[in-house]
Design an enzyme around this catalytic site. Structure first.
Site, PDB file in Angstrom:
ATOM      1  N   SER A 122     120.336  -4.800  76.875  1.00 23.80           N
ATOM      2  CA  SER A 122     120.993  -6.082  77.152  1.00 23.80           C
ATOM      3  C   SER A 122     122.507  -5.954  77.113  1.00 23.80           C
ATOM      4  O   SER A 122     123.062  -5.054  76.485  1.00 23.80           O
ATOM      5  CB  SER A 122     120.558  -7.130  76.120  1.00 23.80           C
ATOM      6  OG  SER A 122     119.163  -7.280  76.113  1.00 23.80           O
TER       7      SER A 122
HETATM    8  N1  SAH Z   1     116.419  -5.054  72.960  1.00 26.18           N
HETATM    9  C1  SAH Z   1     116.504  -3.989  73.924  1.00 26.18           C
HETATM   10  C2  SAH Z   1     116.462  -4.452  75.356  1.00 26.18           C
HETATM   11  C3  SAH Z   1     115.114  -4.884  75.722  1.00 26.18           C
HETATM   12  S1  SAH Z   1     114.697  -5.022  77.410  1.00 26.18           S
HETATM   13  C4  SAH Z   1     117.733  -3.121  73.706  1.00 26.18           C
HETATM   14  O1  SAH Z   1     118.557  -3.442  72.863  1.00 26.18           O
HETATM   15  O2  SAH Z   1     117.826  -2.092  74.377  1.00 26.18           O
HETATM   16  C5  SAH Z   1     113.092  -5.672  77.141  1.00 26.18           C
HETATM   17  C6  SAH Z   1     112.075  -4.681  76.643  1.00 26.18           C
HETATM   18  O3  SAH Z   1     110.921  -5.418  76.339  1.00 26.18           O
HETATM   19  C7  SAH Z   1     111.672  -3.639  77.654  1.00 26.18           C
HETATM   20  O4  SAH Z   1     111.867  -2.367  77.120  1.00 26.18           O
HETATM   21  C8  SAH Z   1     110.176  -3.910  77.883  1.00 26.18           C
HETATM   22  O5  SAH Z   1     109.414  -2.744  78.090  1.00 26.18           O
HETATM   23  C9  SAH Z   1     109.799  -4.596  76.582  1.00 26.18           C
HETATM   24  N2  SAH Z   1     108.623  -5.453  76.598  1.00 26.18           N
HETATM   25  C10 SAH Z   1     108.215  -6.320  77.557  1.00 26.18           C
HETATM   26  N3  SAH Z   1     107.111  -6.958  77.174  1.00 26.18           N
HETATM   27  C11 SAH Z   1     106.798  -6.498  75.917  1.00 26.18           C
HETATM   28  C12 SAH Z   1     105.756  -6.787  74.980  1.00 26.18           C
HETATM   29  N4  SAH Z   1     104.790  -7.691  75.234  1.00 26.18           N
HETATM   30  N5  SAH Z   1     105.759  -6.128  73.797  1.00 26.18           N
HETATM   31  C13 SAH Z   1     106.736  -5.220  73.513  1.00 26.18           C
HETATM   32  N6  SAH Z   1     107.724  -4.910  74.358  1.00 26.18           N
HETATM   33  C14 SAH Z   1     107.769  -5.545  75.549  1.00 26.18           C
END
Ligand code: SAH
Length: 215
Positions: A63
């Site tokens: 993000s």
């Molecule tokens: N917080 C992260 C950015 C996240 S992007 C950082 O600091 O880098 C969102 C992430 O959520 C992605 O990696 C995606 O694979 C994950 N995601 C999506 N649905 C999910 C779920 N149901 N459970 C766990 N992870 C999930």
């Protein structure tokens, strides 16, 4: 190079965070310390402090720094809390939350990203109180529940019931809710059976997958 990153970090904190209204000194301090360049793909290290999300592979992104700061600030952490992050991605936000709370469990549904997040945290020496768990976080993570704070880093169609159920009394949850492309960042506060909810800002997260996410 190390001095460059430190300077880039300070600039990020002043220009992207402080100037836009991030006021929680603990959040600012954490983001001034944590080496964000260790959480982006190697060839993007020089872009680590840009005012944008950055691709981390598998169609996912780390993000924008401001969004990570805002979400952390909305949780109003003081240091003793247990926190759940849904969507660990690179592990960066989990590292920030780890600096603000006692214990963090961060779930990641893409196995390769979970492994990378774990490696990023270990390499940065920030894995002491942050556990990356491979799995579907849309249904929560029972082993460490209830949580004083829950941060969902992917856009949900609705607020997952399971996450509400794992939120402690007095706990706070930040979650983007909306359609697949645009969402509103909602801040929920639980007081007994009473749930307060307000909208913080508009945002654009990748879709939440899994049992309570998008099919
Ligand atoms: N917080 C992260 C950015 C996240 S992007 C950082 O600091 O880098 C969102 C992430 O959520 C992605 O990696 C995606 O694979 C994950 N995601 C999506 N649905 C999910 C779920 N149901 N459970 C766990 N992870 C999930």
């Amino acid at each position: 190079m190390i001095r460059d990153f430190r300077e880039a970090r300070r600039e990020m904190v002043d220009r992207q965070l402080r100037r836009r209204g991030i006021r929680d000194e603990r959040v600012l301090e954490a983001m001034d310390k944590i080496p964000r360049e260790e959480f982006v793909p190697e060839d993007a290290a020089r872009e680590a402090y840009r005012d944008d999300p950055i691709p981390i592979g598998y169609g996912q992104t780390i993000s924008q720094p401001y969004m990570t700061a805002l979400m952390a600030q909305e949780l109003k952490l003081e240091g003793g809390e247990t926190v759940l992050e849904v969507g660990a991605g690179s592990g960066y936000a989990a590292a920030v939350l780890g600096a603000l709370a006692a214990r963090v469990a961060a779930l990641e549904i893409v196995p390769e990203l979970a492994a990378a997040a774990r490696a990023n945290l270990r390499r940065s020496g920030l894995d002491g109180n942050v556990e990356i768990v491979e799995g579907d976080g849309s249904v929560g993570y029972a082993p460490l529940a209830p949580y004083d704070g829950i941060s969902v880093a992917a856009g949900a169609p609705d607020i997952p019931e399971a996450l509400l159920g794992q939120l402690a009394d007095g706990g706070r949850m930040v979650i983007p809710v909306g359609d697949r492309l645009d969402q509103e960042l909602r801040v929920l506060t639980k007081h007994g059976s009473n749930l307060r909810s307000r909208a913080s800002t508009y945002c654009r997260f990748v879709p939440l997958r899994g049992g309570e996410g998008w099919r």
